[in-house]
Scaffold this motif. Structure first.
Motif, PDB file in Angstrom:
ATOM      1  N   ILE A 190       0.940  -1.050  -0.065  1.00  0.00           N
ATOM      2  CA  ILE A 190       0.066   0.168  -0.096  1.00  0.00           C
ATOM      3  C   ILE A 190       0.963   1.240  -0.104  1.00  0.00           C
ATOM      4  N   LYS A 191       2.073   1.396   0.763  1.00  0.00           N
ATOM      5  CA  LYS A 191       2.786   2.385   0.930  1.00  0.00           C
ATOM      6  C   LYS A 191       3.524   2.616  -0.374  1.00  0.00           C
ATOM      7  N   LYS A 192       4.030   1.450  -0.929  1.00  0.00           N
ATOM      8  CA  LYS A 192       4.696   1.683  -2.471  1.00  0.00           C
ATOM      9  C   LYS A 192       3.739   2.052  -3.379  1.00  0.00           C
ATOM     10  N   ASN A 193       2.339   1.650  -3.482  1.00  0.00           N
ATOM     11  CA  ASN A 193       1.335   2.238  -4.429  1.00  0.00           C
ATOM     12  C   ASN A 193       1.269   3.932  -4.165  1.00  0.00           C
ATOM     13  N   VAL A 194       1.237   4.174  -2.861  1.00  0.00           N
ATOM     14  CA  VAL A 194       1.174   5.591  -2.685  1.00  0.00           C
ATOM     15  C   VAL A 194       2.351   6.482  -2.955  1.00  0.00           C
ATOM     16  N   SER A 195       3.436   5.716  -2.846  1.00  0.00           N
ATOM     17  CA  SER A 195       4.802   6.608  -2.798  1.00  0.00           C
ATOM     18  C   SER A 195       5.073   6.975  -4.372  1.00  0.00           C
ATOM     19  N   LYS A 196       4.389   6.626  -5.511  1.00  0.00           N
ATOM     20  CA  LYS A 196       4.325   7.317  -6.814  1.00  0.00           C
ATOM     21  C   LYS A 196       3.613   8.473  -6.851  1.00  0.00           C
ATOM     22  N   ALA A 197       3.095   8.918  -5.737  1.00  0.00           N
ATOM     23  CA  ALA A 197       2.542  10.160  -5.797  1.00  0.00           C
ATOM     24  C   ALA A 197       3.322  11.520  -5.900  1.00  0.00           C
ATOM     25  N   LYS A 198       2.862  12.626  -6.640  1.00  0.00           N
ATOM     26  CA  LYS A 198       3.748  13.699  -6.890  1.00  0.00           C
ATOM     27  C   LYS A 198       2.836  14.919  -6.846  1.00  0.00           C
ATOM     28  N   LYS A 199       3.380  16.298  -6.998  1.00  0.00           N
ATOM     29  CA  LYS A 199       2.672  17.238  -6.818  1.00  0.00           C
ATOM     30  C   LYS A 199       1.443  17.172  -7.612  1.00  0.00           C
ATOM     31  N   GLY A 200       0.169  17.528  -7.044  1.00  0.00           N
ATOM     32  CA  GLY A 200      -1.111  17.649  -7.601  1.00  0.00           C
ATOM     33  C   GLY A 200      -2.044  16.387  -7.669  1.00  0.00           C
ATOM     34  N   ASP A 201      -1.419  15.255  -7.017  1.00  0.00           N
ATOM     35  CA  ASP A 201      -1.962  13.945  -6.830  1.00  0.00           C
ATOM     36  C   ASP A 201      -3.034  14.025  -5.779  1.00  0.00           C
ATOM     37  N   ILE A 202      -4.171  13.273  -6.289  1.00  0.00           N
ATOM     38  CA  ILE A 202      -5.290  13.064  -5.116  1.00  0.00           C
ATOM     39  C   ILE A 202      -5.100  11.604  -5.009  1.00  0.00           C
TER      40      ILE A 202
END
Length: 250
Positions: A190-202
């Motif tokens: 789950i953490k790995k999936n979210v770690s892709k987040a960058k500016k602007g992500d919901i």
């Protein structure tokens, strides 16, 4: 006097190459500018946000269950997270007024997840309207004010959903990063999936009972986002303070 331009084969090929290159350059520039329009939308109609321009937004869907919402709120408080958006179904909210009250008191934003968990694209327009109205009545009774965001219960929406949401004064909110926490793949995944987040992500997360590992994954998620210098904001703040991105619903 008539003048004729005679193009040899080689010259004609060069001319066509220039024309084609110009066409694709113009198309690329148009597409690049169009992607900044803040919508999944009808051509000239209402809008649905799925990504912003800066900061990140943690969003939690709660459609049912009695056990997982409180631990998630506890983690957010412990990790000093001041901004998050909770999309609540009306049926869950009316059964858990204490938790709804806590979400408000903790300073988090509340959005609507309809009343019952049904796919809006499979319902007739009147049924979708009734679902939204029923959820509205619940939030009104609970004295939850300024609910301006709506997320389709299953994440599926169409032109009818956009039109009805706009009629009631809501902005439909999708997401750009899916944690897939509801599949319970393990906290690290789950953490790995979210770690892709960058500016602007919901970011899509869940606080229903089916998401058994979200609370345990949250501290790691928050740490990763902070290391990337991503500020956590509500969806409304993201919309107000920057352009959002979109695709057209056809």
């Amino acid at each position: 006097m008539n003048f004729f331009l005679v193009l040899r084969g080689k010259t004609l090929k060069q001319f066509l190459v220039v024309v084609i290159a110009a066409f694709f350059t113009a198309w690329f520039l148009y597409a690049e500018s169009s992607i900044r329009i803040p919508v999944f939308s009808t051509k000239d109609g209402p809008k649905a946000v799925y990504k912003g321009e800066k900061n990140v937004a943690l969003t939690f869907n709660i459609g049912w269950g009695d056990e997982k919402a409180k631990p998630i709120l506890d983690v957010l408080k412990k990790e000093n997270v001041k901004a998050a958006t909770f999309f609540l179904s009306g049926s869950w909210a009316e059964r858990h007024p204490d938790l709804v009250n806590r979400i408000v008191k903790d300073g988090y934003e509340i959005g609507m997840l309809g009343y019952v968990y049904k796919d809006y694209t499979e319902l007739e327009e009147d049924k979708v309207r009734q679902d939204i109205v029923k959820a509205q009545e619940v939030f009104k009774k609970l004295n939850v004010k300024n609910v301006k965001l709506l997320r389709a219960p299953t994440g599926h929406f169409d032109k009818t959903t956009l039109k009805l949401a706009d009629h009631f004064g809501y902005t439909v909110v999708h997401w750009s990063v899916d944690s897939k926490d509801w599949t319970n793949p393990g906290s690290e995944i789950i953490k790995k999936n979210v770690s892709k987040a960058k500016k602007g992500d919901i970011i899509l997360l869940h606080a229903s009972d089916s998401a058994k590992q979200t609370a345990s994954a949250l501290p790691g998620i928050i740490q990763v986002l902070k290391k990337k210098n991503l500020k956590l904001v509500t969806v409304s703040d993201m919309i107000v303070n920057g352009d959002a991105k979109a695709n057209e619903i056809k």
